[in-house]
Scaffold this motif. Structure first.
Motif, PDB file in Angstrom:
ATOM      1  N   ASP A   1      13.950  -8.886  45.517  1.00 39.78           N
ATOM      2  CA  ASP A   1      14.141  -8.821  44.006  1.00 39.78           C
ATOM      3  C   ASP A   1      15.480  -8.953  43.497  1.00 39.78           C
ATOM      4  N   MET A   2      16.533  -8.638  44.210  1.00 35.98           N
ATOM      5  CA  MET A   2      18.095  -9.164  43.927  1.00 35.98           C
ATOM      6  C   MET A   2      17.990 -10.446  44.040  1.00 35.98           C
ATOM      7  N   TYR A   3      17.441 -11.303  44.978  1.00 36.96           N
ATOM      8  CA  TYR A   3      17.552 -12.717  44.908  1.00 36.96           C
ATOM      9  C   TYR A   3      16.631 -13.247  43.772  1.00 36.96           C
ATOM     10  N   ASP A   4      15.720 -12.720  43.447  1.00 33.76           N
ATOM     11  CA  ASP A   4      15.149 -13.307  42.176  1.00 33.76           C
ATOM     12  C   ASP A   4      15.743 -13.042  40.877  1.00 33.76           C
ATOM     13  N   ARG A   5      16.201 -11.971  40.753  1.00 30.75           N
ATOM     14  CA  ARG A   5      17.263 -11.663  39.695  1.00 30.75           C
ATOM     15  C   ARG A   5      18.123 -12.775  39.285  1.00 30.75           C
ATOM     16  N   PHE A   6      18.931 -12.972  40.384  1.00 30.33           N
ATOM     17  CA  PHE A   6      20.025 -14.035  40.548  1.00 30.33           C
ATOM     18  C   PHE A   6      19.488 -15.409  39.913  1.00 30.33           C
ATOM     19  N   GLN A   7      18.131 -15.539  40.557  1.00 33.14           N
ATOM     20  CA  GLN A   7      17.441 -16.884  40.007  1.00 33.14           C
ATOM     21  C   GLN A   7      17.068 -17.073  38.940  1.00 33.14           C
ATOM     22  N   ASP A   8      16.606 -15.845  38.323  1.00 35.06           N
ATOM     23  CA  ASP A   8      16.216 -15.908  36.706  1.00 35.06           C
ATOM     24  C   ASP A   8      17.540 -16.253  36.006  1.00 35.06           C
ATOM     25  N   GLY A   9      18.632 -15.764  36.487  1.00 34.32           N
ATOM     26  CA  GLY A   9      20.156 -16.093  35.617  1.00 34.32           C
ATOM     27  C   GLY A   9      20.202 -17.417  35.868  1.00 34.32           C
ATOM     28  N   ALA A  10      20.154 -18.028  36.825  1.00 31.00           N
ATOM     29  CA  ALA A  10      20.427 -19.706  36.910  1.00 31.00           C
ATOM     30  C   ALA A  10      19.332 -20.353  36.360  1.00 31.00           C
ATOM     31  N   LEU A  11      18.133 -20.002  36.391  1.00 25.26           N
ATOM     32  CA  LEU A  11      17.061 -20.908  35.366  1.00 25.26           C
ATOM     33  C   LEU A  11      17.264 -20.762  34.177  1.00 25.26           C
ATOM     34  N   ALA A  12      17.807 -19.695  33.603  1.00 20.10           N
ATOM     35  CA  ALA A  12      17.918 -19.627  32.346  1.00 20.10           C
ATOM     36  C   ALA A  12      19.044 -20.408  31.429  1.00 20.10           C
ATOM     37  N   ALA A  13      19.744 -20.952  32.363  1.00 20.32           N
ATOM     38  CA  ALA A  13      20.782 -21.994  31.832  1.00 20.32           C
ATOM     39  C   ALA A  13      20.185 -23.388  31.525  1.00 20.32           C
ATOM     40  N   PRO A  14      20.676 -24.230  30.444  1.00 20.77           N
ATOM     41  CA  PRO A  14      20.301 -25.281  29.850  1.00 20.77           C
ATOM     42  C   PRO A  14      19.235 -26.286  30.780  1.00 20.77           C
ATOM     43  N   LEU A  15      19.955 -26.622  31.724  1.00 21.24           N
ATOM     44  CA  LEU A  15      19.210 -27.452  32.758  1.00 21.24           C
ATOM     45  C   LEU A  15      18.585 -26.673  33.798  1.00 21.24           C
ATOM     46  N   GLY A  16      18.545 -25.626  33.843  1.00 16.37           N
ATOM     47  CA  GLY A  16      17.919 -24.886  34.730  1.00 16.37           C
ATOM     48  C   GLY A  16      17.812 -25.115  36.322  1.00 16.37           C
ATOM     49  N   VAL A  17      19.066 -25.384  36.843  1.00 15.99           N
ATOM     50  CA  VAL A  17      19.236 -25.734  38.087  1.00 15.99           C
ATOM     51  C   VAL A  17      19.436 -24.464  38.762  1.00 15.99           C
ATOM     52  N   PRO A  18      18.527 -24.464  39.835  1.00 14.80           N
ATOM     53  CA  PRO A  18      18.543 -23.262  40.970  1.00 14.80           C
ATOM     54  C   PRO A  18      19.670 -22.776  41.609  1.00 14.80           C
ATOM     55  N   VAL A  19      19.911 -21.507  41.688  1.00 13.53           N
ATOM     56  CA  VAL A  19      21.209 -21.053  42.469  1.00 13.53           C
ATOM     57  C   VAL A  19      20.699 -21.363  43.992  1.00 13.53           C
ATOM     58  N   ILE A  20      21.929 -21.514  44.765  1.00 16.38           N
ATOM     59  CA  ILE A  20      21.474 -21.502  46.434  1.00 16.38           C
ATOM     60  C   ILE A  20      22.373 -20.302  46.959  1.00 16.38           C
ATOM     61  N   TYR A  21      21.494 -19.622  47.550  1.00 13.51           N
ATOM     62  CA  TYR A  21      22.112 -17.989  47.882  1.00 13.51           C
ATOM     63  C   TYR A  21      22.277 -18.184  49.470  1.00 13.51           C
ATOM     64  N   GLY A  22      23.672 -17.797  49.885  1.00 14.34           N
ATOM     65  CA  GLY A  22      23.955 -17.976  51.342  1.00 14.34           C
ATOM     66  C   GLY A  22      24.344 -16.628  51.752  1.00 14.34           C
ATOM     67  N   VAL A  23      24.195 -16.410  53.191  1.00 19.00           N
ATOM     68  CA  VAL A  23      24.606 -15.433  53.903  1.00 19.00           C
ATOM     69  C   VAL A  23      24.894 -15.419  55.324  1.00 19.00           C
TER      70      VAL A  23
ATOM     71  N   ALA B   1      11.703 -15.844  45.879  1.00 16.43           N
ATOM     72  CA  ALA B   1      11.398 -15.437  47.191  1.00 16.43           C
ATOM     73  C   ALA B   1       9.683 -15.621  47.506  1.00 16.43           C
ATOM     74  N   ASP B   2       9.616 -15.776  48.562  1.00 18.50           N
ATOM     75  CA  ASP B   2       8.144 -15.857  48.998  1.00 18.50           C
ATOM     76  C   ASP B   2       7.640 -14.582  49.711  1.00 18.50           C
ATOM     77  N   ARG B   3       7.045 -13.673  48.798  1.00 17.95           N
ATOM     78  CA  ARG B   3       6.765 -12.447  49.369  1.00 17.95           C
ATOM     79  C   ARG B   3       5.939 -12.381  50.470  1.00 17.95           C
ATOM     80  N   SER B   4       5.140 -13.518  50.650  1.00 17.56           N
ATOM     81  CA  SER B   4       3.943 -13.556  52.144  1.00 17.56           C
ATOM     82  C   SER B   4       4.956 -13.580  53.237  1.00 17.56           C
ATOM     83  N   LEU B   5       6.056 -13.856  52.970  1.00 16.05           N
ATOM     84  CA  LEU B   5       6.888 -14.111  54.459  1.00 16.05           C
ATOM     85  C   LEU B   5       7.928 -12.653  54.661  1.00 16.05           C
ATOM     86  N   THR B   6       7.761 -11.545  53.719  1.00 17.07           N
ATOM     87  CA  THR B   6       8.589 -10.751  53.853  1.00 17.07           C
ATOM     88  C   THR B   6       8.055  -9.644  55.153  1.00 17.07           C
ATOM     89  N   ALA B   7       6.800  -9.717  55.486  1.00 13.35           N
ATOM     90  CA  ALA B   7       6.374  -9.118  56.697  1.00 13.35           C
ATOM     91  C   ALA B   7       6.898  -9.728  57.886  1.00 13.35           C
TER      92      ALA B   7
END
Length: 640
Positions: free
Chosen positions: A127-149, A408-414
């Motif tokens: 859920d957190m990842y998707d919220r950050f992605q929403d923010g990135a995609l709302a910018a004019p060019l819609g470039v997705p964020v790359i999240y690292g851990v 996020a691909d929720r089918s992989l969460t399991a």
């Protein structure tokens, strides 16, 4: 890397200036609707709201049928300077909001060690990842964020993930195929939370056991971590575009395992020929496997910080070795270049000109943006250098398929903590055990008709056996995540006819027991906190436990849970057996498998085992006489 817990920054109030402000806002919105480029958007850091919406799919850079290079070139041509600088900026999740990603066009977000959503569950991470992605995609060019851990031994920030042995144990196992399978499992669990970028593997060559990050290394010779770059193939999969693949990061470039005195973030004082011979080969192997990113190290080389070292980063890594991915700094690493606390223009200028493409500036990311913009506008950082950095970053985002599958691909969460992954981890634990002593062939233990006393501070502690970088940065004690302790593994391994008694301190043992198993060693630590500049032996409490067991007249099998060899030369002659278990992770049953002969020990020492702390640094071929040499390891049946 380090983690700071900070409150989320306040959103700045938006000032509207009567009619003029309304006209500017309307014009900006109208141009965005018309599908024009990001040049119509507000500069990063301005108070004007960024226009929402992304260009249609038939725009070249959004078309998956167009070659990657053409897509990246098209996107780069549409970018303003602020768009580009945003892509070069990485902020920590606790210091940034989804709206910040929209406004500042940030290219990346990370979680430092232990920085997790509440509650710490796979679903919350997604859920957190998707919220950050929403923010990135709302910018004019819609470039997705790359999240690292830092998923350095499994997806280790997430409660319930499979925690594999740390690299030092995998180096003892010496099995590139096993390590590749671990990389694949880790990547799948990561993508189950959406995360597409792993700050792993660590390819350092550890040359001094005093160093607190030594367990992140596969071993002391360049050949061993070079062979284990197979983990990169596992993480990145058959193609980065595979939904279960993640971008791997070879770290830390260069020489962090060879600092004088084993000091974390210290100075690697070596001639260039030795730096190349010992510390460079694993990175060459990683590049040959197509690693997507490389992280620069905190250490210096002969007094010069790697984060500002143009010769090593640009001339050697990018030009000589032909690395085509992108280079990321370590946590606030560029702050250290000028030797003055805090991020300065000189730090930013030297780091970017040295060849760093993405700056990990966890909390000071706004200042980085402002400083880099000023340096570019003044001509002190060339636009060609900026374009090169952004091109490298965008290329990996396109190759990862983030434009087509940003969420996020929720089918992989399991897959997170799945039985198959835990079985793989158990296999890895068994393969990593190194039998150093086995007097009279006391091992393997008989699982039937036996009386076994188990003791020790690490016998029944998931946190201790997992070590640092587990749920939190420095790790912790107790049941910090689901798993099987070594004690639980022993109990599960025996026949009902065997009695297993446990007391952490060894209290209650008597001569009626046929064997005592003392599971002792280190408590968790990570970088900095794990440096050992003085003594390197067992803690007094562990020594007292072992002596209590020995006083009962019962043979003692010592299972050593640690991130490095410990100074045990003065005690080992009184032990019936010594098993180096390293930091096995959540699947302690793998240790029991070796203790009871379900599998024979096959691990070999990835480090030379000192005969005393005064021998540090010690490594293969240096002429010193160790307690156990590099590559040593007994199997069954065996006696010494």
């Amino acid at each position: 890397m380090r983690t700071l817990r900070l409150p989320l920054p306040r959103r700045r109030t938006r000032t509207r200036v009567l009619i003029g402000g309304l006209i500017v806002a309307l014009l900006a919105g109208g141009l965005a609707v018309a599908g024009l480029t990001a040049a119509s958007g507000p500069p990063a850091g301005s108070d004007a709201a960024a226009p929402a919406g992304t260009p249609p799919a038939d725009v070249t850079y959004r078309d998956p049928h167009v070659p990657v290079d053409a897509r990246v070139a098209d996107l780069l041509a549409r970018m303003t300077l602020d768009d580009k600088i945003g892509q070069m900026t990485q902020a920590e999740r606790a210091s940034v909001t989804p709206d910040d990603l929209t406004r500042y066009r940030l290219g990346s977000v990370l979680s430092g060690g232990g920085s997790a959503p509440t509650p710490n569950t796979p679903a919350s991470w997604a859920d957190m990842y998707d919220r950050f992605q929403d923010g990135a995609l709302a910018a004019p060019l819609g470039v997705p964020v790359i999240y690292g851990v830092d998923a350095v031994h499994g997806h280790n920030n997430v409660v319930g993930a499979t925690i594999f042995p740390h690299n030092i144990g995998l180096g003892a196992a010496g099995d590139p195929d096993l390590v590749e399978r671990i990389g694949r499992a880790t990547a799948t669990e990561m993508r189950g939370t959406g995360i597409p970028w792993n700050f792993a593997p660590c390819l350092c060559v550890v040359r001094n056991d005093r160093w607190g990050r030594g367990y992140e290394s596969f071993g002391e010779t360049p050949a061993l971590p070079s062979a284990m770059t197979s983990v990169i193939t596992g993480m990145q999969g058959p193609s980065l575009a595979d939904p279960t693949s993640v971008l791997a990061t070879a770290k830390h470039y260069l020489g962090d395992g060879g600092t004088t005195g084993g000091v974390d973030q210290g100075d690697t004082e070596l001639p260039e020929a030795e730096l190349r011979r010992v510390h460079l080969p694993p990175f060459q192997a990683a590049i040959a496997r197509g690693v997507g990113s490389i992280m620069v190290s905190y250490n210096s080389w002969n007094g010069s910080k790697l984060h500002g070292h143009r010769y090593l980063v640009t001339d050697v890594l990018k030009t000589e070795l032909g690395f085509t991915g992108f280079v990321v700094s370590d946590w606030n690493g560029i702050d250290q270049i000028d030797g003055v606390p805090g991020l300065s223009a000189a730090d930013v200028r030297q780091a970017v000109n040295a060849g760093i493409d993405m700056a990990m500036v966890p909390t000071d990311w706004r200042r980085f943006i402002d400083l880099l913009r000023t340096e570019v506008e003044a001509g002190r950082v060339a636009m060609d250098r900026v374009d090169d950095a952004v091109r490298r970053i965008l290329t990996k985002k396109v190759e990862l398929g983030l434009f087509e599958r940003p969420y996020a691909d929720r089918s992989l969460t399991a897959s997170i903590g799945a039985p198959a992954h835990r079985a793989l981890a158990r296999e890895a634990v068994g393969a990593s055990q190194v039998l150093l002593r086995n007097t009279g062939g006391i091992l393997p233990l008989d699982p039937a008709g036996n009386r076994i006393f188990v003791a020790g501070s690490n016998a029944d502690d998931i946190g201790h056996q997992s070590g640092g970088w587990t749920i939190t940065w420095q790790g912790g004690s107790g049941p910090i995540t689901p798993g099987t302790s070594i004690l639980a593994g022993i109990r599960a391994a025996v026949d009902p006819s065997t009695q297993v008694t446990y007391d952490a301190t060894g209290t209650g043992i008597d001569s009626s027991y046929r064997v005592a198993v003392a599971v002792v060693g280190e408590t968790p630590y990570a970088e900095g906190e794990g440096d050992r500049p003085a003594a390197m032996g067992l803690r007094d409490t562990d020594l007292a436990t072992i002596e209590r067991l020995r006083a009962a007249g019962v043979p003692v099998v010592v299972v050593l849970v640690s991130g490095r060899p410990l100074d045990v030369a003065g005690q080992v002659s009184g032990w019936a057996a010594l098993l180096a278990s390293w930091l096995p992770g959540t699947e302690g049953a793998g240790v029991a498998d070796v203790l009871f002969g379900v599998r024979a020990p096959t691990g070999k020492l990835p480090l030379t085992w000192m005969a005393g702390a005064d021998q540090q640094p010690i490594h293969d071929g240096d002429g010193q006489s160790p307690l156990y040499p590099y590559g040593f390891g007994l199997t069954y049946p065996s006696a010494d």
